[in-house]
Scaffold this motif. Structure first.
Motif, PDB file in Angstrom:
ATOM      1  N   GLY A   1       0.812  -1.214   0.000  1.00 49.06           N
ATOM      2  CA  GLY A   1       0.000   0.000   0.000  1.00 49.06           C
ATOM      3  C   GLY A   1       0.842   1.259   0.000  1.00 49.06           C
ATOM      4  N   ALA A   2       1.922   1.253   0.776  1.00 47.60           N
ATOM      5  CA  ALA A   2       2.795   2.426   0.831  1.00 47.60           C
ATOM      6  C   ALA A   2       3.464   2.690  -0.508  1.00 47.60           C
ATOM      7  CB  ALA A   2       3.841   2.239   1.927  1.00 47.60           C
ATOM      8  N   ALA A   3       3.816   1.623  -1.236  1.00 50.59           N
ATOM      9  CA  ALA A   3       4.516   1.776  -2.504  1.00 50.59           C
ATOM     10  C   ALA A   3       3.585   2.067  -3.675  1.00 50.59           C
ATOM     11  CB  ALA A   3       5.333   0.517  -2.797  1.00 50.59           C
ATOM     12  N   HIS A   4       2.358   1.524  -3.629  1.00 54.38           N
ATOM     13  CA  HIS A   4       1.501   1.573  -4.817  1.00 54.38           C
ATOM     14  C   HIS A   4       0.114   2.160  -4.564  1.00 54.38           C
ATOM     15  CE1 HIS A   4       4.403  -0.941  -6.957  1.00 54.38           C
ATOM     16  NE2 HIS A   4       4.439  -1.736  -5.900  1.00 54.38           N
ATOM     17  N   GLY A   5      -0.305   2.291  -3.319  1.00 53.80           N
ATOM     18  CA  GLY A   5      -1.645   2.754  -3.018  1.00 53.80           C
ATOM     19  C   GLY A   5      -1.715   4.264  -2.901  1.00 53.80           C
ATOM     20  N   PRO A   6      -2.851   4.761  -2.419  1.00 53.27           N
ATOM     21  CA  PRO A   6      -4.061   3.995  -2.112  1.00 53.27           C
ATOM     22  C   PRO A   6      -4.784   3.567  -3.393  1.00 53.27           C
ATOM     23  CG  PRO A   6      -4.486   6.322  -1.827  1.00 53.27           C
ATOM     24  CD  PRO A   6      -3.024   6.206  -2.149  1.00 53.27           C
ATOM     25  N   PHE A   7      -5.768   2.677  -3.226  1.00 49.84           N
ATOM     26  CA  PHE A   7      -6.451   2.068  -4.354  1.00 49.84           C
ATOM     27  C   PHE A   7      -7.908   2.498  -4.411  1.00 49.84           C
ATOM     28  CE2 PHE A   7      -2.982  -0.711  -3.057  1.00 49.84           C
ATOM     29  CZ  PHE A   7      -2.316  -0.886  -4.254  1.00 49.84           C
ATOM     30  N   ASP A   8      -8.408   2.656  -5.623  1.00 45.74           N
ATOM     31  CA  ASP A   8      -9.835   2.917  -5.783  1.00 45.74           C
ATOM     32  C   ASP A   8     -10.650   1.694  -5.384  1.00 45.74           C
ATOM     33  OD1 ASP A   8      -9.887   5.643  -7.290  1.00 45.74           O
ATOM     34  OD2 ASP A   8      -8.399   4.429  -8.351  1.00 45.74           O
ATOM     35  N   ALA A   9     -10.083   0.517  -5.610  1.00 46.03           N
ATOM     36  CA  ALA A   9     -10.775  -0.727  -5.240  1.00 46.03           C
ATOM     37  C   ALA A   9      -9.747  -1.822  -5.023  1.00 46.03           C
ATOM     38  CB  ALA A   9     -11.772  -1.138  -6.325  1.00 46.03           C
ATOM     39  N   THR A  10     -10.042  -2.705  -4.093  1.00 46.53           N
ATOM     40  CA  THR A  10      -9.245  -3.906  -3.900  1.00 46.53           C
ATOM     41  C   THR A  10     -10.147  -5.119  -4.076  1.00 46.53           C
ATOM     42  OG1 THR A  10      -9.621  -4.157  -1.509  1.00 46.53           O
ATOM     43  CG2 THR A  10      -7.816  -2.702  -2.195  1.00 46.53           C
ATOM     44  N   MET A  11      -9.595  -6.153  -4.681  1.00 49.38           N
ATOM     45  CA  MET A  11     -10.279  -7.437  -4.841  1.00 49.38           C
ATOM     46  C   MET A  11      -9.547  -8.414  -3.929  1.00 49.38           C
ATOM     47  SD  MET A  11     -10.394  -7.014  -8.991  1.00 49.38           S
ATOM     48  CE  MET A  11      -9.069  -5.788  -8.979  1.00 49.38           C
ATOM     49  N   ILE A  12     -10.186  -8.810  -2.843  1.00 51.81           N
ATOM     50  CA  ILE A  12      -9.506  -9.501  -1.758  1.00 51.81           C
ATOM     51  C   ILE A  12     -10.086 -10.892  -1.539  1.00 51.81           C
ATOM     52  CG2 ILE A  12      -8.930  -9.457   0.697  1.00 51.81           C
ATOM     53  CD1 ILE A  12      -7.508  -7.274  -0.740  1.00 51.81           C
ATOM     54  N   GLN A  13      -9.210 -11.909  -1.473  1.00 51.04           N
ATOM     55  CA  GLN A  13      -9.623 -13.287  -1.195  1.00 51.04           C
ATOM     56  C   GLN A  13     -10.136 -13.394   0.239  1.00 51.04           C
ATOM     57  OE1 GLN A  13      -6.924 -15.757   0.627  1.00 51.04           O
ATOM     58  NE2 GLN A  13      -8.932 -16.426   1.328  1.00 51.04           N
ATOM     59  N   ILE A  14     -11.395 -13.855   0.378  1.00 47.53           N
ATOM     60  CA  ILE A  14     -11.993 -14.000   1.716  1.00 47.53           C
ATOM     61  C   ILE A  14     -12.671 -15.364   1.893  1.00 47.53           C
ATOM     62  CG2 ILE A  14     -12.283 -11.535   2.196  1.00 47.53           C
ATOM     63  CD1 ILE A  14     -15.228 -13.596   0.947  1.00 47.53           C
ATOM     64  N   GLY A  15     -12.474 -16.276   0.938  1.00 46.45           N
ATOM     65  CA  GLY A  15     -13.109 -17.584   1.037  1.00 46.45           C
ATOM     66  C   GLY A  15     -12.114 -18.717   0.949  1.00 46.45           C
ATOM     67  N   ALA A  16     -12.590 -19.947   1.222  1.00 47.45           N
ATOM     68  CA  ALA A  16     -11.779 -21.173   1.204  1.00 47.45           C
ATOM     69  C   ALA A  16     -10.718 -21.171   2.289  1.00 47.45           C
ATOM     70  CB  ALA A  16     -11.148 -21.407  -0.164  1.00 47.45           C
ATOM     71  N   TYR A  17     -11.017 -20.545   3.413  1.00 46.89           N
ATOM     72  CA  TYR A  17     -10.132 -20.528   4.580  1.00 46.89           C
ATOM     73  C   TYR A  17     -10.457 -21.722   5.480  1.00 46.89           C
ATOM     74  CZ  TYR A  17     -14.493 -18.383   6.062  1.00 46.89           C
ATOM     75  OH  TYR A  17     -15.825 -18.132   6.271  1.00 46.89           O
ATOM     76  N   SER A  18      -9.536 -22.046   6.340  1.00 44.30           N
ATOM     77  CA  SER A  18      -9.748 -23.127   7.298  1.00 44.30           C
ATOM     78  C   SER A  18      -8.668 -23.082   8.363  1.00 44.30           C
ATOM     79  CB  SER A  18      -9.706 -24.493   6.597  1.00 44.30           C
ATOM     80  OG  SER A  18      -9.749 -25.550   7.538  1.00 44.30           O
ATOM     81  N   ASP A  19      -9.002 -23.556   9.544  1.00 41.24           N
ATOM     82  CA  ASP A  19      -7.999 -23.720  10.597  1.00 41.24           C
ATOM     83  C   ASP A  19      -6.947 -24.752  10.198  1.00 41.24           C
ATOM     84  OD1 ASP A  19      -9.335 -21.895  12.145  1.00 41.24           O
ATOM     85  OD2 ASP A  19     -10.417 -23.395  13.322  1.00 41.24           O
ATOM     86  N   TYR A  20      -7.262 -25.586   9.206  1.00 39.94           N
ATOM     87  CA  TYR A  20      -6.298 -26.596   8.757  1.00 39.94           C
ATOM     88  C   TYR A  20      -5.221 -25.999   7.849  1.00 39.94           C
ATOM     89  CZ  TYR A  20      -9.481 -30.125  10.614  1.00 39.94           C
ATOM     90  OH  TYR A  20     -10.281 -30.892  11.450  1.00 39.94           O
ATOM     91  N   TRP A  21      -5.476 -24.830   7.256  1.00 37.90           N
ATOM     92  CA  TRP A  21      -4.458 -24.166   6.420  1.00 37.90           C
ATOM     93  C   TRP A  21      -4.500 -22.645   6.656  1.00 37.90           C
ATOM     94  CZ3 TRP A  21      -8.087 -27.559   4.123  1.00 37.90           C
ATOM     95  CH2 TRP A  21      -9.220 -26.963   3.576  1.00 37.90           C
ATOM     96  N   PRO A  22      -4.192 -22.209   7.860  1.00 38.40           N
ATOM     97  CA  PRO A  22      -4.336 -20.785   8.209  1.00 38.40           C
ATOM     98  C   PRO A  22      -3.319 -19.868   7.558  1.00 38.40           C
ATOM     99  CG  PRO A  22      -3.269 -21.989   9.990  1.00 38.40           C
ATOM    100  CD  PRO A  22      -3.716 -23.021   8.994  1.00 38.40           C
ATOM    101  N   ASP A  23      -2.225 -20.410   7.013  1.00 39.19           N
ATOM    102  CA  ASP A  23      -1.147 -19.565   6.491  1.00 39.19           C
ATOM    103  C   ASP A  23      -1.322 -19.156   5.040  1.00 39.19           C
ATOM    104  OD1 ASP A  23       0.046 -19.910   8.961  1.00 39.19           O
ATOM    105  OD2 ASP A  23       1.423 -21.476   8.272  1.00 39.19           O
ATOM    106  N   ILE A  24      -2.211 -19.815   4.296  1.00 35.18           N
ATOM    107  CA  ILE A  24      -2.222 -19.632   2.845  1.00 35.18           C
ATOM    108  C   ILE A  24      -3.529 -19.056   2.299  1.00 35.18           C
ATOM    109  CG2 ILE A  24      -0.460 -21.353   2.366  1.00 35.18           C
ATOM    110  CD1 ILE A  24      -2.728 -23.349   1.761  1.00 35.18           C
TER     111      ILE A  24
END
Length: 397
Positions: free
Chosen positions: A262-285
């Motif tokens: 964000g500091a190098a390239h932002g701010p942004f008019d819009a962000t498209m952010i991954q918010i699905g397919a999460y799990s406690d079994y793979w919290p890092d990715i």
């Protein structure tokens, strides 16, 4: 036997086309020279476990338990926006328009140019046409009906982001592909001319049709075949025009590098952010919606700004959580933070500077949603609840 193939050639002949191709030659030398490639593999910006943690037996129970399986799919057909093609025929009034095509696929119209992120028009995100996660809704419009696309951006080479049938359709057009380092081997194997492939390492930039494309770090992994050699990079992306700029997260776990992006390239008019397919079994990715909202705020300098478009949910069943949980949780987090968020139906175009799609359309077609995140803080008293859709079950997930 005369004329018989050596064993290695026989194995390669049996390799499914969707596996793509491994980097070699000058491309592999460039990979070895990357500052992000060490000990024979690409490295994450911070440590990340890429294989499921915890008990595989417990994970299997969650996946195959009947009531859990039911919650992971919609209770009725997903409403796809009916006039996508007609709507896209009109230029955006403000110079920036986003159309969520489902999962992580977004058509971004930026300052007179058209960019397609992670397009998946295939029926399954799988190397096989008869097995693997099948889409839960039809594509909003035929790929050819979208019209000319100036650039296609690929975040990484997993099947739900790099789709063989889609690439083969696009190979016959004049579009240019912007991809992370190593992914070009797949594209060229599938018929995309090398001159239309721009491969970038993290923090490298290329220009296509007057827009700048910068590959930025992400916390994930790669791989399509039986041997995952970690020889193709994964990335988030910054795309900027003369007047507007957007960010696409690809797949990623949360890490503090979003602030630097964000500091190098932002701010942004819009962000498209991954918010699905999460799990406690793979919290890092993969990020939870709470982490996705935090990533958006980091990208915007630490305060609510621009528009958040949640992606990587709704189209494929890829994790143990309930089908509509990512949308419901993201809506809660955005409201709590005072952050503008868009919740379009698949194929519904919107302009970040205009009226945002905010109807919680998923509630009418989802099974009852448990809300474990609300146990961590009291829900606002004035928040409207959908009747019969808040089963705050103790011990859920």
């Amino acid at each position: 036997m005369t004329g018989s193939r050596p064993p290695l050639a026989q194995l390669r002949a049996l390799r499914p086309e969707a596996f793509g191709a491994d980097p070699s030659g000058a491309r592999m030398q460039r990979i070895r020279n990357s500052p992000n490639f060490r000990d024979g593999v690409f490295q994450n910006p911070v440590g990340a476990r890429t294989r499921p943690s915890g008990s595989m037996l417990e994970l299997g129970k969650v996946y195959f338990r009947k009531d859990e399986r039911v919650r992971r799919s919609p209770a009725a057909p997903i409403p796809v926006h009916p006039t996508t093609i007609a709507d896209l025929a009109r230029p955006p009034a403000g110079g920036l328009r986003l159309t969520w095509m489902g999962h992580s696929g977004v058509l971004a119209e930026i300052d007179g140019r058209r960019v397609l992120f992670d397009p998946v028009w295939g029926e399954r995100c799988s190397p096989f046409p008869f097995a693997g996660p099948r889409r839960l809704h039809p594509v909003p419009a035929p790929l050819a009906a979208l019209g000319p696309v100036d650039a296609v951006v690929i975040s990484h080479d997993h099947y739900d982001h790099l789709d063989l049938p889609t690439v083969k359709q696009l190979a016959g057009t004049g579009t240019v592909f912007a991809v992370p380092l190593g992914v070009g081997a797949h594209l060229e194997h599938w018929g995309v001319p090398a001159g239309r492939v721009r491969e970038l390492d993290w923090n490298e930039t290329t220009e296509i049709a007057g827009l700048s494309f910068t590959a930025t770090p992400a916390r994930h992994f790669c791989g399509r075949g039986l041997r995952n050699q970690q020889h193709t990079l994964w990335a988030s992306w910054v795309v900027a025009g003369a007047e507007h700029r957007v960010f696409h997260s690809g797949d990623t776990g949360y890490f503090d590098g979003f602030r630097a992006i964000g500091a190098a390239h932002g701010p942004f008019d819009a962000t498209m952010i991954q918010i699905g397919a999460y799990s406690d079994y793979w919290p890092d990715i993969h990020m939870t919606p709470k982490e996705g909202l935090r990533a958006h705020l980091d990208l915007q300098g630490g305060r609510p700004r621009g528009v958040l478009l949640p992606i990587h949910w709704g189209s494929f069943n890829l994790a143990p959580h309930a089908w509509a949980e990512p949308a419901e949780w993201t809506a809660d987090e955005a409201e709590e933070a005072g952050q503008a968020a868009a919740f379009p139906r698949p194929g519904e175009p919107f302009e970040p500077a205009g009226k945002l799609p905010s109807d919680p359309w998923w509630r009418a077609i989802s099974h009852p949603i448990a809300r474990p995140w609300r146990r961590l803080r009291p829900a606002p008293a004035d928040r409207a609840e959908a009747p019969g859709r808040d089963l705050d079950l103790a011990g859920d997930r």
